[in-house]
Design a protein around this motif. Structure first.
Motif, PDB file in Angstrom:
ATOM      1  N   UNK A  66       0.846  -1.191   0.000  1.00 23.38           N
ATOM      2  CA  UNK A  66       0.000   0.000   0.000  1.00 23.38           C
ATOM      3  C   UNK A  66       0.884   1.244   0.000  1.00 23.38           C
ATOM      4  N   UNK A  67       0.676   2.104  -0.981  1.00 24.96           N
ATOM      5  CA  UNK A  67       1.366   3.400  -1.050  1.00 24.96           C
ATOM      6  C   UNK A  67       0.342   4.502  -0.858  1.00 24.96           C
ATOM      7  N   UNK A  68       0.660   5.516  -0.109  1.00 27.52           N
ATOM      8  CA  UNK A  68      -0.265   6.643   0.005  1.00 27.52           C
ATOM      9  C   UNK A  68       0.512   7.952   0.009  1.00 27.52           C
ATOM     10  N   UNK A  69      -0.163   9.001  -0.405  1.00 20.40           N
ATOM     11  CA  UNK A  69       0.389  10.355  -0.319  1.00 20.40           C
ATOM     12  C   UNK A  69      -0.134  10.985   0.963  1.00 20.40           C
ATOM     13  N   UNK A  70       0.760  11.423   1.823  1.00 19.09           N
ATOM     14  CA  UNK A  70       0.337  12.089   3.054  1.00 19.09           C
ATOM     15  C   UNK A  70      -0.427  13.371   2.725  1.00 19.09           C
ATOM     16  N   UNK A  71      -1.246  13.793   3.649  1.00 19.97           N
ATOM     17  CA  UNK A  71      -2.021  15.023   3.451  1.00 19.97           C
ATOM     18  C   UNK A  71      -1.101  16.177   3.057  1.00 19.97           C
ATOM     19  N   UNK A  72      -1.470  16.888   1.994  1.00 20.19           N
ATOM     20  CA  UNK A  72      -0.672  18.026   1.538  1.00 20.19           C
ATOM     21  C   UNK A  72       0.380  17.659   0.514  1.00 20.19           C
ATOM     22  N   UNK A  73       0.618  16.364   0.319  1.00 25.72           N
ATOM     23  CA  UNK A  73       1.640  15.903  -0.604  1.00 25.72           C
ATOM     24  C   UNK A  73       1.012  15.222  -1.822  1.00 25.72           C
ATOM     25  N   UNK A  74       1.750  15.224  -2.921  1.00 20.01           N
ATOM     26  CA  UNK A  74       1.338  14.466  -4.090  1.00 20.01           C
ATOM     27  C   UNK A  74      -0.086  14.757  -4.526  1.00 20.01           C
ATOM     28  N   UNK A  75      -0.885  13.685  -4.617  1.00 25.26           N
ATOM     29  CA  UNK A  75      -2.253  13.798  -5.113  1.00 25.26           C
ATOM     30  C   UNK A  75      -3.279  13.864  -3.991  1.00 25.26           C
ATOM     31  N   UNK A  76      -2.832  13.897  -2.748  1.00 26.90           N
ATOM     32  CA  UNK A  76      -3.767  14.024  -1.629  1.00 26.90           C
ATOM     33  C   UNK A  76      -4.195  15.470  -1.444  1.00 26.90           C
ATOM     34  N   UNK A  77      -5.278  15.649  -0.717  1.00 25.94           N
ATOM     35  CA  UNK A  77      -5.872  16.968  -0.536  1.00 25.94           C
ATOM     36  C   UNK A  77      -4.946  17.905   0.227  1.00 25.94           C
ATOM     37  N   UNK A  78      -4.947  19.157  -0.191  1.00 30.15           N
ATOM     38  CA  UNK A  78      -4.185  20.199   0.489  1.00 30.15           C
ATOM     39  C   UNK A  78      -5.139  20.984   1.385  1.00 30.15           C
ATOM     40  N   UNK A  79      -5.112  20.702   2.661  1.00 34.52           N
ATOM     41  CA  UNK A  79      -6.015  21.360   3.594  1.00 34.52           C
ATOM     42  C   UNK A  79      -5.718  22.852   3.673  1.00 34.52           C
ATOM     43  N   UNK A  80      -6.774  23.654   3.795  1.00 37.13           N
ATOM     44  CA  UNK A  80      -6.610  25.108   3.894  1.00 37.13           C
ATOM     45  C   UNK A  80      -6.279  25.549   5.321  1.00 37.13           C
ATOM     46  N   UNK A  81      -6.376  24.637   6.275  1.00 40.60           N
ATOM     47  CA  UNK A  81      -6.170  24.992   7.670  1.00 40.60           C
ATOM     48  C   UNK A  81      -4.683  24.900   8.040  1.00 40.60           C
ATOM     49  N   UNK A  82      -4.214  25.790   8.900  1.00 41.41           N
ATOM     50  CA  UNK A  82      -2.822  25.716   9.371  1.00 41.41           C
ATOM     51  C   UNK A  82      -2.558  24.392  10.083  1.00 41.41           C
ATOM     52  N   UNK A  83      -1.341  23.889   9.931  1.00 45.57           N
ATOM     53  CA  UNK A  83      -0.979  22.617  10.541  1.00 45.57           C
ATOM     54  C   UNK A  83      -0.270  22.846  11.877  1.00 45.57           C
ATOM     55  N   UNK A  84      -0.380  21.849  12.747  1.00 44.43           N
ATOM     56  CA  UNK A  84       0.298  21.871  14.032  1.00 44.43           C
ATOM     57  C   UNK A  84       1.374  20.791  14.057  1.00 44.43           C
ATOM     58  N   UNK A  85       2.429  20.976  14.839  1.00 43.65           N
ATOM     59  CA  UNK A  85       3.448  19.924  14.954  1.00 43.65           C
ATOM     60  C   UNK A  85       2.824  18.595  15.367  1.00 43.65           C
TER      61      UNK A  85
END
Length: 315
Positions: A66-85
């Motif tokens: 199984x390969x996946x693109x983490x959120x914000x990377x590649x073809x996965x969704x780019x969330x508009x919300x700021x990220x936290x550590x």
């Protein structure tokens, strides 16, 4: 160019919706190939599933890869919300739970490997085995000049660059920069092909929002490393302090010529993990899946066969 997902996976690109660390639904792109015990490949910072292109087919002969693109990377969704550590940790856990109905083998590189260490500490029941490739567990700073440069730029500026599609209009320059920078993670960087550069840069050129989200991740990483150096509360030192709790069988793989994180860190990490072994790949840089895929795949399979309590399909 062809559809990489469809060329690589029987069902092409699939999508999974999870709640992210902010509680918002996000779409995660993934692909899978093969049958048997689940084996999840976790990419590093700035990358996407394509980074595992040389590992998917060989490993899928024995496992459900199984390969996946983490959120914000590649073809996965780019969330508009700021990220936290630490948002990657919760999201990785949720992806594993959603895609696997039994403990998985997790093979992870660089930042993905660091996140995997944190997840196995909190949720050991999700892991049947762990392979860490060039993991930045003892970092001294962002290892690349372009990473450092991007981390110093205001996010709003990068959002404008994305909105104006400047990476698309300057795609030739973007690809040229990436081709040159590949010399830092490969030993024989002259072997980089135009097709490889095309796919490595594809999300930055054709998928708006990628540059800004990756830059945000770099800024978070830079801040965490700075806190580590100043002995302030940070995620890295928390992971370091709990390494002795990890009971999952672990293989630590390192390229002997990794310019980003020294190979000496492999033994340093092994000494802190109760059930770990080390494999140093010769003539290999930071990007082991691209630099030395045959050696890496062989090391992974040999490690899995060696697990006494693991019902490995290779036996």
């Amino acid at each position: 160019m062809q559809d990489w997902w469809r060329e690589t996976f029987p069902k092409g690109k699939q999508n999974l919706t999870i709640a992210d660390a902010n509680g918002h639904p996000v779409s995660i792109a993934y692909g899978e190939k093969g049958t048997g015990k689940p084996l999840i490949l976790v990419h590093g910072i700035g990358s996407w599933s394509y980074s595992w292109r040389h590992c998917i087919e060989p490993l899928s002969k024995h496992f459900r890869v199984i390969c996946f693109d983490a959120k914000g990377y590649g073809f996965s969704e780019k969330s508009a919300h700021p990220e936290q550590p630490g948002h990657q940790l919760l999201e990785l856990e949720r992806i594993i739970r959603a895609l696997c109905n039994e403990p998985a083998i997790v093979v992870a590189i660089s930042l993905g490997a660091l996140a995997s260490l944190a997840v196995v500490q909190e949720h050991p029941e999700l892991f049947a085995g762990l392979v860490l490739i060039n993991v930045p567990i003892f970092p001294e700073g962002l290892p690349n000049r372009w990473m450092r440069s991007l981390s110093d730029l205001p996010i709003e500026l990068l959002k404008i660059v994305d909105w104006l599609r400047l990476t698309f209009f300057f795609s030739t320059l973007v690809r040229a920069i990436v081709r040159v920078e590949r010399r830092e993670v490969l030993v024989d960087w002259s072997a980089v092909t135009p097709e490889e550069v095309y796919w490595i840069t594809y999300p930055y050129i054709y998928i708006p929002g990628t540059l800004a989200k990756v830059t945000e991740e770099l800024q978070i990483a830079a801040q965490e490393i700075k806190r580590l150096q100043q002995k302030q509360p940070n995620l890295i030192s928390k992971i370091q302090s709990r390494l002795g709790e990890i009971t999952c069988p672990t293989l630590i793989v390192w390229g002997d010529q990794d310019r980003w994180f020294p190979a000496t860190d492999a033994e340093k990490l092994r000494s802190r993990l109760p059930h770990a072994q080390v494999k140093i790949i010769q003539e290999c840089g930071h990007d082991a899946p691209a630099n030395s895929p045959d050696e890496l795949n062989a090391a992974i399979l040999e490690f899995l066969i060696s697990l006494e309590d693991f019902e490995c399909p290779l036996r």
